[in-house]
Design an enzyme around this catalytic site. Structure first.
Site, PDB file in Angstrom:
ATOM      1  CE  LYS A  52      39.419  46.455  38.202  1.00 37.53           C
ATOM      2  NZ  LYS A  52      38.606  46.100  37.034  1.00 37.53           N
ATOM      3  CD  GLN A 110      35.325  45.760  35.669  1.00 37.52           C
ATOM      4  OE1 GLN A 110      36.345  46.403  35.917  1.00 37.52           O
ATOM      5  NE2 GLN A 110      35.172  44.518  36.059  1.00 37.52           N
ATOM      6  CG  ASP A 168      42.135  44.816  31.497  1.00 33.59           C
ATOM      7  OD1 ASP A 168      42.417  44.411  32.637  1.00 33.59           O
ATOM      8  OD2 ASP A 168      41.069  45.387  31.209  1.00 33.59           O
TER       9      ASP A 168
HETATM   10  N1  GUN Z   1      36.250  41.903  34.703  1.00 34.75           N
HETATM   11  C1  GUN Z   1      36.673  40.968  35.588  1.00 34.75           C
HETATM   12  N2  GUN Z   1      38.018  40.975  35.654  1.00 34.75           N
HETATM   13  C2  GUN Z   1      38.443  41.932  34.814  1.00 34.75           C
HETATM   14  C3  GUN Z   1      39.724  42.414  34.464  1.00 34.75           C
HETATM   15  O1  GUN Z   1      40.772  41.967  34.931  1.00 34.75           O
HETATM   16  N3  GUN Z   1      39.741  43.426  33.556  1.00 34.75           N
HETATM   17  C4  GUN Z   1      38.607  43.929  33.002  1.00 34.75           C
HETATM   18  N4  GUN Z   1      38.720  44.908  32.100  1.00 34.75           N
HETATM   19  N5  GUN Z   1      37.404  43.512  33.303  1.00 34.75           N
HETATM   20  C5  GUN Z   1      37.328  42.515  34.216  1.00 34.75           C
END
Ligand code: GUN
Length: 306
Positions: free
Chosen positions: A53, A97, A120
């Site tokens: 990311k 996350q 998200d």
């Molecule tokens: N863990 C796995 N996929 C995601 C996601 O799209 N967002 C977040 N915050 N955590 C994740």
């Protein structure tokens, strides 16, 4: 006839380029989009995601701010970190996350993030807005990425039967909301199937658009697929494979080789939906920054994205 492949890497590259252009323009106008990523603990998969990311942000010109905290961080401390990011005008988007280490209250943290920075789309305000068809909703990245793939291949599910297998908060449920919207590349007749669905194959065979998002390796076999269907595989599962260098290989929720012979379009794993998630995260970040700068419309609208 073999299905056409949906190249998620190529689509994601296009989206990322569009975001980079939008970011350059907004930065020139005085607002550089900023994304804060919070990682608690040492989960190796999460560490890889966060690195990807951060790199993607840098490539797109988005300012990435990583906060890494130990697994035993107290709830109050994590909440204080979120509060600080909420208050920081240079941070337009916050991603904590998931999953969080045991002992932390995930729901409380998700709800702590200001809805306009909840990149998200997991905050109940955004979930509710999406369910209500409000264009101000920030949409979760993976289901938004699925819709973007449909747009790029020109498959509009309007009026068609869409079946989603899986009801997770991250994918199945929000995708159902998205495909129900009154908008282009939605307006489908949506069925959400799950672990309690009786005669799953009979349900999935109805689907002109079939989305698998359950995390069960190769659950969807050819006999469960309608001839010519668009098949989108969100699953990423590790299965043991002694012949592979790492001792495992990645497979989706769809038995790719056999389903490919029946479907009209299909996403591979890897290289299908996966790359779209980060691309849509960047797009959501840009949209949040534009809104903060008073420059636009909802993250939801394609025009409001990149
Ligand atoms: N863990 C796995 N996929 C995601 C996601 O799209 N967002 C977040 N915050 N955590 C994740």
């Amino acid at each position: 006839m073999a299905a056409e492949l949906i190249d998620g890497r190529a689509v994601a590259r296009d989206v990322r380029r569009e975001v980079a252009e939008g970011t350059a323009e907004l930065t020139a106008a005085g607002t550089r989009p900023g994304l804060a990523v919070v990682l608690v603990g040492e989960d190796p998969a999460s560490q890889v995601y966060v690195r990807m990311k951060t790199r993607a942000c840098e490539e797109a010109g988005i300012e990435a701010r990583d906060t890494k905290l130990p697994a035993d961080t107290p709830q109050a401390e994590l909440e204080a970190v979120v509060d600080e990011l909420n208050a920081d005008p240079d941070v337009h988007a916050i991603l904590v996350q998931l999953p969080l280490p045991e002992g932390l209250d995930e729901k409380a943290i998700v709800e702590r993030v200001r809805p306009e920075k909840d990149v998200d789309g997991l905050h109940p305000v955004n979930v509710g807005r999406l369910a209500l068809g409000d264009p101000a909703a920030i949409r979760p990245c993976t289901p938004a990425g699925v819709q973007e793939l449909l747009r790029r291949i020109g498959f509009d599910p309007e009026g068609r039967r869409a079946v989603i297998v899986g009801r997770s908060n991250l994918v199945g449920r929000p995708l159902a909301s998205i495909l129900l919207q009154r908008e282009p590349f939605a307006n489908a007749t949506v069925t959400v199937a799950h672990s309690r669905t009786r005669d799953l194959a009979a349900v999935t065979r109805e689907a002109e658009l079939l989305v698998a998002a359950v995390g069960r390796p190769e659950l969807i076999t050819a006999d469960m697929v309608r001839e010519g269907a668009v098949v989108i595989d969100v699953g990423v599962n590790r299965v043991d494979d002694p012949s592979a260098e790492k001792g495992y290989r990645l497979v989706g929720d769809v038995a790719f080789d056999e389903v490919r012979k029946r479907a009209g379009w299909i996403t591979p794993v890897p290289g299908g939906v996966g790359p779209m998630t980060i691309a849509m995260l960047l797009r959501n970040t840009l949209a949040a920054a534009r809104r903060a700068a008073g420059r636009t419309v909802g993250a939801a609208s394609p025009a409001g994205g990149a």
